[in-house]
Design a protein around this motif. Structure first.
Motif, mmCIF file in Angstrom:
data_model
loop_
_atom_site.group_PDB
_atom_site.id
_atom_site.type_symbol
_atom_site.label_atom_id
_atom_site.label_comp_id
_atom_site.label_asym_id
_atom_site.label_seq_id
_atom_site.Cartn_x
_atom_site.Cartn_y
_atom_site.Cartn_z
ATOM 1 N N ASN A 262 114.032 -61.744 24.552
ATOM 2 C CA ASN A 262 113.905 -60.430 25.137
ATOM 3 C C ASN A 262 115.172 -59.721 24.348
ATOM 4 O OD1 ASN A 262 112.701 -60.734 27.760
ATOM 5 N ND2 ASN A 262 114.314 -61.634 28.914
ATOM 6 N N ASP A 263 114.633 -58.798 23.898
ATOM 7 C CA ASP A 263 115.690 -57.450 23.581
ATOM 8 C C ASP A 263 115.741 -56.349 24.430
ATOM 9 O OD1 ASP A 263 116.141 -58.249 21.082
ATOM 10 O OD2 ASP A 263 114.524 -56.944 19.919
ATOM 11 N N TYR A 264 117.106 -55.701 24.936
ATOM 12 C CA TYR A 264 117.529 -55.417 25.566
ATOM 13 C C TYR A 264 118.316 -53.718 24.989
ATOM 14 C CZ TYR A 264 117.709 -59.300 28.087
ATOM 15 O OH TYR A 264 117.756 -60.489 29.159
ATOM 16 N N ALA A 442 122.845 -57.582 24.327
ATOM 17 C CA ALA A 442 123.413 -58.912 25.066
ATOM 18 C C ALA A 442 122.821 -58.671 27.117
ATOM 19 C CB ALA A 442 124.718 -59.288 25.603
ATOM 20 N N LEU A 443 122.332 -57.070 27.453
ATOM 21 C CA LEU A 443 122.523 -57.373 28.543
ATOM 22 C C LEU A 443 122.504 -56.304 29.197
ATOM 23 C CD1 LEU A 443 120.539 -58.636 31.086
ATOM 24 C CD2 LEU A 443 122.756 -59.093 31.743
ATOM 25 N N LEU A 458 125.638 -54.070 28.442
ATOM 26 C CA LEU A 458 126.501 -55.097 28.439
ATOM 27 C C LEU A 458 126.517 -55.198 26.700
ATOM 28 C CD1 LEU A 458 126.660 -55.392 31.582
ATOM 29 C CD2 LEU A 458 127.222 -57.594 30.682
ATOM 30 N N ARG A 459 127.360 -54.352 25.887
ATOM 31 C CA ARG A 459 127.072 -55.013 24.218
ATOM 32 C C ARG A 459 128.742 -56.216 23.884
ATOM 33 N NH1 ARG A 459 126.351 -49.469 21.654
ATOM 34 N NH2 ARG A 459 124.161 -50.049 22.012
ATOM 35 N N LEU A 460 127.953 -56.845 23.187
ATOM 36 C CA LEU A 460 129.051 -57.840 22.582
ATOM 37 C C LEU A 460 129.952 -57.791 21.140
ATOM 38 C CD1 LEU A 460 130.381 -60.450 22.492
ATOM 39 C CD2 LEU A 460 128.651 -61.484 21.827
#
Length: 669
Positions: A262-264, A442-443, A458-460
């Motif tokens: 999955n890519d978000y 990330a999500l 949500l970005r890491l």
């Protein structure tokens, strides 16, 4: 067609093979057990030393071990090492670590091939699909469990794997191998070696394979097929009575499939499945000069260049890594009571990346410089009985600073059948480029009006303040040759870890103009803990034609977060590693130049992976109708039709391993 033509060609040459009878090398497993402790290893002291005189938890996989295991890849060969966890994630990916902390991005294990580090600075780990050579050309694999940083430097935290290939002198003549099976569409390997003038030997090799995909959770093709081609050469020259030179190199191309991931995105549809082959290309060139200064003194200078280009055409992402490394080593004796080894090195690492719509490195280009200096002194406290080794390595890397990694090791050998050792060591793992520079979606949480009218991303993100992880390791070991046909090796350890990687949440901020809420995560050092365990290996020969080799591993891990941390995965990290593992292999030589080999492996439950305990069983029947011709039939994963060894991975969808059968032909000429 090339594969089957090769098989037909081999089948038509028995008369030619019978007329050419080259001398056969003696493999380690041909030696009596009481001679195995005399085998020379180089990974513990960076110079040849007897296995029985090595104050470390070291295990040696010989070429004959590899052949009789039927291992088609280096990770498969590593399954027989006590203290290692080797989990196959899909057809072309593995999670491999020593003494815990296993993951597809495992980063506490240093891997070398003929002195060239194959770890990538991108995530401080190993892309195992690119670590390969002609399996028949591997002389041995030396595996150290426990820190090796005082000699080998950062990332040798929980162990060192040193893959050593044969010299060109020992690969004269030709070798053709071909295989096919239920999941092996075809594999061909060809090597030829000979003399160059009066003082040099050479070999060249090439190999190609096409491996079919495993199954997904629905029993359908998972798309994780794997195709790879590579070739290389090696030249060993005797420049004089005291000087030798080795020049070798490899080039490869991989195409790795994988199950969809999955890519978000912060906008509808918020998540998209993407799949496609990952391509990796690379080459390396290594040169090593050795000069003998005296009977117990020598000088070695090594240089290598390594390039790895890894890209995903579907996503558009790419990593291009160039590494230049220079290493100098000098060893000498002072009187009869101590031996000093010292040296230094410089490594230049260049990274260039292209972003995808969900992943980027900021900045997209960077240059790192790593300087190192090491010193080790081996002191004979009581001749032939008690030996003390003191050493340390000093390293400096930009954005990291200085790191000191000392060790102290004591070895007691009361006689030639028993040896005991203890060690205290410090090792570090330096930050990876991902931990410092990553930007990754990330999500995405879709909007949920009225409380959450905007989607939440949500970005890491990387953290340039992330600093090195560290461990203080305490080890104790005992080796014994109980009888001529029975030997054991036991290692016990306790590791105390500081500043381990954690994922920390940062304050969220609404971005109405962009249409989403940004909730960043970043890398921190707020995790700590300890591990302890024991590793036992046993070798027993009930008769001259039958050898049993077993290994048992127990490990326990406890991880905690520091006050103020928002990391919630400590318990999951603990459960990533089974507490118990067991391995048993049987090598039986039968009349008529026939061998029958079996390997049984038990892996305890892995709670985080939601995996129960499982067994795997492999078996291989080999027949040599002629000294140059070998035929084998291999059955893998015989204990079950399907099973999983891993389920929880970053940007990877694990698949089911299948039972399969493989037929192989080898012809030496």
């Amino acid at each position: 067609m090339t594969l089957w033509a090769s098989l037909l060609f081999v089948g038509c040459l028995p008369l030619y093979a019978a007329a050419h009878q080259p001398a056969q090398e003696q493999e380690l497993t041909d030696l009596p057990l009481d001679k195995l402790l005399e085998v020379k290893v180089t990974s513990v002291a960076k110079r040849p030393a007897r296995l029985s005189d090595s104050p470390a938890a070291i295990f040696v996989i010989s070429q004959d071990d590899i052949r009789r295991s039927g291992a088609a890849t280096i990770p498969e060969a590593l399954r027989m090492v006590p203290g290692l966890q080797v989990a196959r994630v899909d057809r072309n990916k593995w999670a491999i670590s020593a003494r815990g902390f296993n993951d597809t991005l495992a980063n506490k294990l240093l891997v070398l091939m003929d002195g060239r580090s194959v770890y990538t600075p991108v995530f401080s780990g190993v892309w195992w699909d690119t670590v390969d050579t002609l399996m028949e050309d591997i002389e041995r694999i030396e595996v150290i469990r426990g820190p090796g940083a005082s000699l080998w430097g950062a990332n040798a935290v929980n162990g060192v794997i040193n893959i050593i290939t044969k010299s060109a002198k020992n690969t004269a003549g030709g070798l053709l191998s071909a295989s096919a099976g239920t999941l092996e569409n075809g594999a061909v390997g060809l090597r030829y070696g000979g003399r160059l003038g009066e003082s040099s030997d050479y070999r060249v090799y090439g190999k190609y394979f096409d491996r079919d995909a495993y199954k997904d959770a629905n029993g359908k093709d998972a798309g994780d097929d794997w195709r790879s081609g590579r070739g290389g050469f090696r030249i060993d020259s005797r420049l004089s009575a005291d000087d030798s030179l080795t020049v070798q190199g490899d080039v490869f191309h991989n195409s790795d499939g994988g199950a969809p991931i999955n890519d978000y995105y912060p906008a509808p549809p918020y998540v998209r499945q993407q799949s496609g082959d990952i391509h990796s290309d690379g080459f390396n060139l290594l040169s090593r000069w050795n000069r003998r200064l005296a009977e117990d003194s020598g000088l070695a200078l090594q240089f290598y260049y390594d390039q790895n280009n890894r890209h995903n055409p579907v996503q558009g992402s790419r990593f291009l890594i160039d590494i230049v490394d220079v290493d100098l080593q000098h060893d000498f004796s002072v009187g009869d009571w101590n031996h000093i080894t010292w040296g230094g090195g410089y490594r230049y690492m260049h990274g260039d990346s292209a972003p995808s719509s969900t992943t980027a490195m900021v900045p997209d280009e960077r240059n790192d410089h790593l300087f190192s200096l090491f010193l080790q002194d081996e002191i004979k406290l009581i001749p032939e009985q008690l030996r003390l080794t003191l050493g340390s390595k000093l390293e400096h890397r930009n954005l990291v600073g200085y790191q000191i990694q000392p060790t102290g090791r004591l070895l007691w050998t009361p006689d030639n059948k028993n040896s005991a050792w203890l060690a205290v060591s410090r090792a570090v793992r330096m930050p990876s480029w991902v931990e410092q520079d990553l930007r990754y979606n990330a999500l995405t949480l879709p909007p949920s009006p009225p409380d959450a009218p905007l989607p939440t991303l949500l970005r890491l993100t990387g953290n340039r303040q992330f600093h090195s992880e560290s461990v203080i390791a305490y080890e104790l070991g005992y080796r014994a040759q109980w009888r001529r046909d029975l030997a054991t090796d036991l290692a016990i350890y306790y590791n105390d870890y500081k500043s381990l990687e954690s994922i920390e949440p940062l304050p969220c901020s609404a971005l109405p103009a962009a249409g989403y809420v940004n909730c960043p995560l970043t890398f921190g050092n707020l995790l700590y803990g300890h591990t302890y365990g024991a590793e036992l290996s046993v070798s027993w020969s009930p008769m001259d034609t039958w050898r049993l080799q077993g290994g048992y591993t127990y490990q326990y891990m406890s991880l905690k977060v520091k006050p103020g941390s928002g990391y919630t995965e400590a318990a999951a990290d603990e459960g990533n590693n089974p507490n118990n593992q067991f391995f048993l292999s049987s090598s039986l030589s039968l009349p008529g130049n026939t061998r029958f080999d079996m390997a049984l492996r038990y892996v305890g439950e892995t709670p985080t992976q939601n995996l129960g305990a499982y067994f795997t069983l492999d078996a291989q029947l080999t027949w040599k109708p002629l000294s140059q011709l070998e035929l084998s039939l291999m059955g893998r994963n015989l204990s079950s039709e399907y099973h999983r060894e891993w389920t929880r991975s970053f940007a990877v969808t694990p698949t089911y391993l299948e039972r399969d059968f493989l037929a192989t032909v080898r012809w030496s000429f």
